[in-house]
Design a protein around this motif. Structure first.
Motif, PDB file in Angstrom:
ATOM      1  N   MET A 135     -38.439 -78.282  19.147  1.00 28.56           N
ATOM      2  CA  MET A 135     -39.898 -78.094  19.066  1.00 28.56           C
ATOM      3  C   MET A 135     -40.602 -79.432  18.847  1.00 28.56           C
ATOM      4  O   MET A 135     -41.630 -79.713  19.476  1.00 28.56           O
ATOM      5  CB  MET A 135     -40.245 -77.119  17.938  1.00 28.56           C
ATOM      6  CG  MET A 135     -39.971 -75.675  18.250  1.00 28.56           C
ATOM      7  SD  MET A 135     -40.280 -74.574  16.835  1.00 28.56           S
ATOM      8  CE  MET A 135     -42.034 -74.759  16.596  1.00 28.56           C
ATOM      9  N   LEU A 136     -40.055 -80.238  17.957  1.00 27.25           N
ATOM     10  CA  LEU A 136     -40.666 -81.555  17.689  1.00 27.25           C
ATOM     11  C   LEU A 136     -40.634 -82.431  18.938  1.00 27.25           C
ATOM     12  O   LEU A 136     -41.619 -83.111  19.262  1.00 27.25           O
ATOM     13  CB  LEU A 136     -39.952 -82.254  16.536  1.00 27.25           C
ATOM     14  CG  LEU A 136     -40.213 -81.708  15.138  1.00 27.25           C
ATOM     15  CD1 LEU A 136     -39.234 -82.297  14.124  1.00 27.25           C
ATOM     16  CD2 LEU A 136     -41.654 -81.995  14.722  1.00 27.25           C
ATOM     17  N   TYR A 137     -39.527 -82.410  19.637  1.00 27.01           N
ATOM     18  CA  TYR A 137     -39.397 -83.213  20.865  1.00 27.01           C
ATOM     19  C   TYR A 137     -40.424 -82.767  21.908  1.00 27.01           C
ATOM     20  O   TYR A 137     -41.114 -83.597  22.501  1.00 27.01           O
ATOM     21  CB  TYR A 137     -37.981 -83.103  21.424  1.00 27.01           C
ATOM     22  CG  TYR A 137     -37.814 -83.809  22.735  1.00 27.01           C
ATOM     23  CD1 TYR A 137     -37.673 -85.192  22.789  1.00 27.01           C
ATOM     24  CD2 TYR A 137     -37.822 -83.097  23.936  1.00 27.01           C
ATOM     25  CE1 TYR A 137     -37.533 -85.852  23.988  1.00 27.01           C
ATOM     26  CE2 TYR A 137     -37.690 -83.746  25.147  1.00 27.01           C
ATOM     27  CZ  TYR A 137     -37.547 -85.122  25.167  1.00 27.01           C
ATOM     28  OH  TYR A 137     -37.424 -85.760  26.368  1.00 27.01           O
ATOM     29  N   ARG A 138     -40.535 -81.434  22.125  1.00 29.25           N
ATOM     30  CA  ARG A 138     -41.498 -80.926  23.106  1.00 29.25           C
ATOM     31  C   ARG A 138     -42.931 -81.268  22.691  1.00 29.25           C
ATOM     32  O   ARG A 138     -43.761 -81.609  23.535  1.00 29.25           O
ATOM     33  CB  ARG A 138     -41.330 -79.417  23.282  1.00 29.25           C
ATOM     34  CG  ARG A 138     -40.114 -79.039  24.109  1.00 29.25           C
ATOM     35  CD  ARG A 138     -40.093 -77.563  24.490  1.00 29.25           C
ATOM     36  NE  ARG A 138     -40.201 -76.646  23.363  1.00 29.25           N
ATOM     37  CZ  ARG A 138     -39.186 -76.252  22.609  1.00 29.25           C
ATOM     38  NH1 ARG A 138     -37.967 -76.700  22.858  1.00 29.25           N
ATOM     39  NH2 ARG A 138     -39.370 -75.401  21.604  1.00 29.25           N
ATOM     40  N   ALA A 139     -43.196 -81.160  21.392  1.00 30.36           N
ATOM     41  CA  ALA A 139     -44.543 -81.474  20.908  1.00 30.36           C
ATOM     42  C   ALA A 139     -44.876 -82.941  21.163  1.00 30.36           C
ATOM     43  O   ALA A 139     -45.991 -83.265  21.604  1.00 30.36           O
ATOM     44  CB  ALA A 139     -44.653 -81.150  19.427  1.00 30.36           C
ATOM     45  N   ARG A 140     -43.948 -83.833  20.893  1.00 23.54           N
ATOM     46  CA  ARG A 140     -44.190 -85.266  21.137  1.00 23.54           C
ATOM     47  C   ARG A 140     -44.311 -85.551  22.627  1.00 23.54           C
ATOM     48  O   ARG A 140     -45.160 -86.326  23.052  1.00 23.54           O
ATOM     49  CB  ARG A 140     -43.052 -86.094  20.540  1.00 23.54           C
ATOM     50  CG  ARG A 140     -43.094 -86.191  19.039  1.00 23.54           C
ATOM     51  CD  ARG A 140     -42.042 -87.184  18.527  1.00 23.54           C
ATOM     52  NE  ARG A 140     -41.722 -86.898  17.147  1.00 23.54           N
ATOM     53  CZ  ARG A 140     -40.549 -86.467  16.706  1.00 23.54           C
ATOM     54  NH1 ARG A 140     -39.549 -86.299  17.536  1.00 23.54           N
ATOM     55  NH2 ARG A 140     -40.362 -86.228  15.429  1.00 23.54           N
TER      56      ARG A 140
END
Length: 165
Positions: A129-134
């Protein structure tokens, strides 16, 4: 071809004489029962070994979840970590003393192993999720990822702290 014992091309020009061809067919019919048995034997061996392994495998004396269809209906807690597990009706008669302690140690080991696996999955989901958000510049997704809980990791940390301190 499989049950006849050869490829059609191998016999095409081998015997032009009708008599030789007749003798070969007669011998093939005579040996057919044995040849068929030899060809089916690996399948029979697999079926027999599979059946024997099913007979010899014992079901475990416990389950980490309530499973009435398998007979695990009695709830218990391990003495050390208070891990809940379920057993059958005859468990108390079969497992006492050292045997009970061994079962409870196995229950706790399985429970901790499950927590480790679930913790890893939770961390992977959060990192994804963090990767997709960034990557997409999505601040809402980033905030949700930051707030995402990892309950298995929290429980694992709690157990590790109680074991070492």
């Amino acid at each position: 071809m499989f049950f006849e014992g050869g490829y059609p091309a191998s016999n095409a020009n081998a015997h032009t004489n009708g008599r030789m061809h007749y003798q070969r067919r007669e011998r093939r019919q005579r040996d057919g029962g044995l040849a068929l048995f030899v060809q089916v034997m690996p399948i029979l061996i697999l079926v027999i070994v599979s059946a024997l392994s099913q007979i010899m495998v014992n079901s475990p004396p416990y389950s980490l979840s309530f499973r009435p269809s398998a007979g695990y209906t009695q709830k218990r807690l391990t003495e050390n970590l208070k891990v809940p597990y379920y057993v059958g009706e005859q468990f108390s008669k079969e497992f006492t003393g050292v045997n009970l302690k061994n079962v409870e140690r196995t229950v706790e080991d399985d429970y901790i192993s499950n927590l480790r696996n679930n913790c890893w999955k939770e961390k992977q989901q959060k990192e994804g999720m963090l990767y997709r958000a960034r990557y997409f510049g999505d601040t809402d997704l980033y905030q949700r990822a930051q707030r995402a809980r990892t309950p298995s990791c929290a429980k694992l940390s709690e157990i590790t702290a109680s074991l070492h301190g």
